[in-house]
Design an enzyme around this catalytic site. Structure first.
Site, PDB file in Angstrom:
ATOM      1  N   ASN A  40      74.763  99.819  -1.122  1.00 33.31           N
ATOM      2  CA  ASN A  40      76.126 100.159  -0.692  1.00 33.31           C
ATOM      3  C   ASN A  40      76.412 101.631  -0.974  1.00 33.31           C
ATOM      4  O   ASN A  40      75.674 102.478  -0.443  1.00 33.31           O
ATOM      5  CB  ASN A  40      77.192  99.152  -1.125  1.00 33.31           C
ATOM      6  CG  ASN A  40      77.320  98.850  -2.583  1.00 33.31           C
ATOM      7  OD1 ASN A  40      76.370  98.464  -3.246  1.00 33.31           O
ATOM      8  ND2 ASN A  40      78.509  99.009  -3.109  1.00 33.31           N
ATOM      9  N   ASP A  41      77.405 101.974  -1.739  1.00 31.74           N
ATOM     10  CA  ASP A  41      77.940 103.339  -1.730  1.00 31.74           C
ATOM     11  C   ASP A  41      76.909 104.446  -2.008  1.00 31.74           C
ATOM     12  O   ASP A  41      76.078 104.310  -2.910  1.00 31.74           O
ATOM     13  CB  ASP A  41      79.001 103.494  -2.828  1.00 31.74           C
ATOM     14  CG  ASP A  41      79.990 102.364  -2.865  1.00 31.74           C
ATOM     15  OD1 ASP A  41      79.941 101.496  -1.987  1.00 31.74           O
ATOM     16  OD2 ASP A  41      80.809 102.344  -3.795  1.00 31.74           O
TER      17      ASP A  41
HETATM   18  C1  FRU Z   1      82.872 100.221  -3.106  1.00 28.34           C
HETATM   19  C2  FRU Z   1      82.661  99.586  -4.470  1.00 28.34           C
HETATM   20  C3  FRU Z   1      83.072 100.521  -5.582  1.00 28.34           C
HETATM   21  C4  FRU Z   1      82.239 100.032  -6.721  1.00 28.34           C
HETATM   22  C5  FRU Z   1      80.961  99.666  -6.048  1.00 28.34           C
HETATM   23  C6  FRU Z   1      80.218  98.515  -6.654  1.00 28.34           C
HETATM   24  O1  FRU Z   1      82.033  99.682  -2.130  1.00 28.34           O
HETATM   25  O2  FRU Z   1      83.352  98.362  -4.556  1.00 28.34           O
HETATM   26  O3  FRU Z   1      84.453 100.527  -5.859  1.00 28.34           O
HETATM   27  O4  FRU Z   1      82.061 101.008  -7.699  1.00 28.34           O
HETATM   28  O5  FRU Z   1      81.294  99.340  -4.713  1.00 28.34           O
HETATM   29  O6  FRU Z   1      78.989  98.341  -6.012  1.00 28.34           O
END
Ligand code: FRU
Length: 468
Positions: A40-41
């Protein structure tokens, strides 16, 4: 898990899955994606003078939002990337339920990470620590532990520190939720990275004229661009409108002025940063006067768990790297110019759209000058319709096959489209609007054009960009 248990399980997962991604027709040819598990991020995006670093939220052991680690790539040119040792594993009491998102800075010559240690309790509540880690000689990271706990008056949803330096001070923005469930961005300041002072709420729900603007703001990022200040954030729980904020969670920005002497941010309304089906948690960094951005080409809590790549043990990818600019008070996003090195076999064509040749490629770039309406069909799964000062992107739901739409309004004269095996990024009018989306075409992709108006078309095949 302990570090050695974690590393051995991750190594096994990587060994098992590398053959699966190699044969997956949806695995990107030039975008960054995980070798196994869920990405993800983008995290810790920075440049150390020699290398760009991009870290990423990585759940290596399954395609679920669990056991979040920080993976790490680096690159000299923003095109070819090398895997680096895994940077962070959730192996300490203060990050046991995930090394959540954060940023990186160079502090006294050392690449330093600031991330959220997420800790969940049995009663369903949680707490969060903002933590530091510094690079060691082996290219891994040594954790220095928490430097900031929960501020008073906020729930356990406080996370995603983005830090930067201005004059002789450090600054941090943090995503937060108040005890009465209002989403905010908090501003902190520090003389050194270990001791932070809360300045206050910078922006959020019921602040700065916004009204009700959601229950949690994630992944904030504040920066100056051409004499304006931009705050990026992901405000969860804002109202869906007929044509805006249609994803399960949006990524948006505020544009305005920030004054380092009063530490106040004056801004306008929330604007969607990318109007496509998949875009979230973007992060920027400044390099040689350019403001660069990576986003996650995914969205949490939507239809992500129905994506077909899960059958091959991986899910999600990054967007292409983009450069941000402000022209006449408006934010523009464009693919970084380095990506032009991937172009090959340019083809030019001009005429009535109906007569334009089909494209039988999975990985290509298009530039189109338009003189009216146009429809572009991407196999049987995605359609871009441009007419009456509007773009509509239609895609079949991965969950139930029904058509869904996303919109961007404007008098569209120019399109730049970058397509990889299972993603498309569409830039309108030089980047005044963008739509990023995943799509999963069947065996053979055919892209065709429909319309009675003239188009000028340039097409390139895009080379693979290897990750090694
Ligand atoms: C955004 C999020 C962030 C968090 C992360 C966890 O996609 O929810 O707020 O730090 O992903 O994976």
């Amino acid at each position: 898990m302990t570090k050695s248990e974690g590393l051995s399980a991750i190594l096994q997962a990587v060994m098992r899955n590398s053959a699966n991604v190699a044969k997956d027709k949806y695995y990107p040819r030039w975008h960054l994606a995980p070798i196994t598990g869920l990405l993800n991020d983008p995290n810790g995006f920075c440049f150390d003078g020699k290398y760009y670093h991009l870290f990423y939220q990585w759940a290596p052991l399954s395609c679920e939002h669990k056991n979040k680690c920080w993976g790490h790539w680096r690159s000299k040119d923003l095109i070819t990337w090398q895997h680096q040792p895994i940077a962070l594993l959730p192996d300490e009491f203060y990050d046991k339920d995930g090394c959540y998102s954060g940023s990186a800075v160079i502090n006294q010559g050392q690449l330093t990470l600031c991330y959220t240690g997420n800790v969940k309790f049995q009663d369903g509540t949680r707490t969060a620590w903002q933590c530091l880690a510094v690079e060691n000689k082996q290219g891994g990271f040594d954790k220095l532990g928490p430097v900031l706990g929960l501020p008073e008056g906020y729930s356990g949803h406080v996370r995603d520190p983005k830090i930067w330096r201005y004059n002789d001070k450090w600054y941090m923005v943090l995503g937060a939720q108040t005890l009465d469930k209002q989403g905010k961005v908090l501003l902190y300041r520090a003389s050194h990275l270990y001791q932070w002072q809360l300045i206050g709420e910078l922006a959020g729900s019921h602040l700065g004229g916004l009204g009700d603007a959601g229950y949690m703001w994630e992944c904030p990022d504040l920066f100056e661009l051409n004499e304006h200040f931009i705050l990026l954030a992901c405000p969860q729980g804002i109202k869906k409108e007929q044509q805006r904020f249609l994803n399960s969670h949006p990524s948006a920005y505020l544009i305005g002025g920030f004054d380092y002497s009063t530490l106040q941010f004056q801004h306008g309304d929330l604007i969607e940063l990318d109007a496509g089906f998949e875009f979230y948690a973007p992060q920027t960094t400044q390099v040689d006067g350019r403001r660069l951005l990576f986003g996650w080409m995914g969205v949490p809590d939507g239809e992500e768990m129905y994506q077909p790549t899960i059958a091959n043990g991986w899910i999600h990818q990054m967007t292409c790297p983009r450069e941000l600019q402000i022209r006449e008070g408006q934010l523009y996003q464009q693919p970084v110019k380095e990506l032009q090195q991937l172009r090959q076999n340019a083809q030019y064509w001009q005429g009535i759209a109906d007569d334009a040749p089909d494209i039988n490629e999975f990985s290509f770039e298009l530039e189109i000058a338009l003189f009216g309406s146009l429809e572009i069909y991407f196999s049987d799964t995605l359609v871009l319709i441009i007419k009456n000062n509007q773009a509509e992107l239609k895609r079949r739901s991965v969950k139930n096959g029904e058509w869904q739409s996303r919109f961007w309004s404007g008098d569209i004269k120019h399109l730049q489209i970058l397509c990889d095996n299972s993603s498309v990024e569409i830039f309108f009018n030089g980047g005044a609007g963008v739509m990023s989306s995943r799509f999963f075409p069947s065996e053979k992709q055919t892209v065709c054009f429909l319309g009675k108006d003239t188009i000028k078309l340039t097409t390139w095949q895009l080379k693979n960009a290897l990750v090694s």
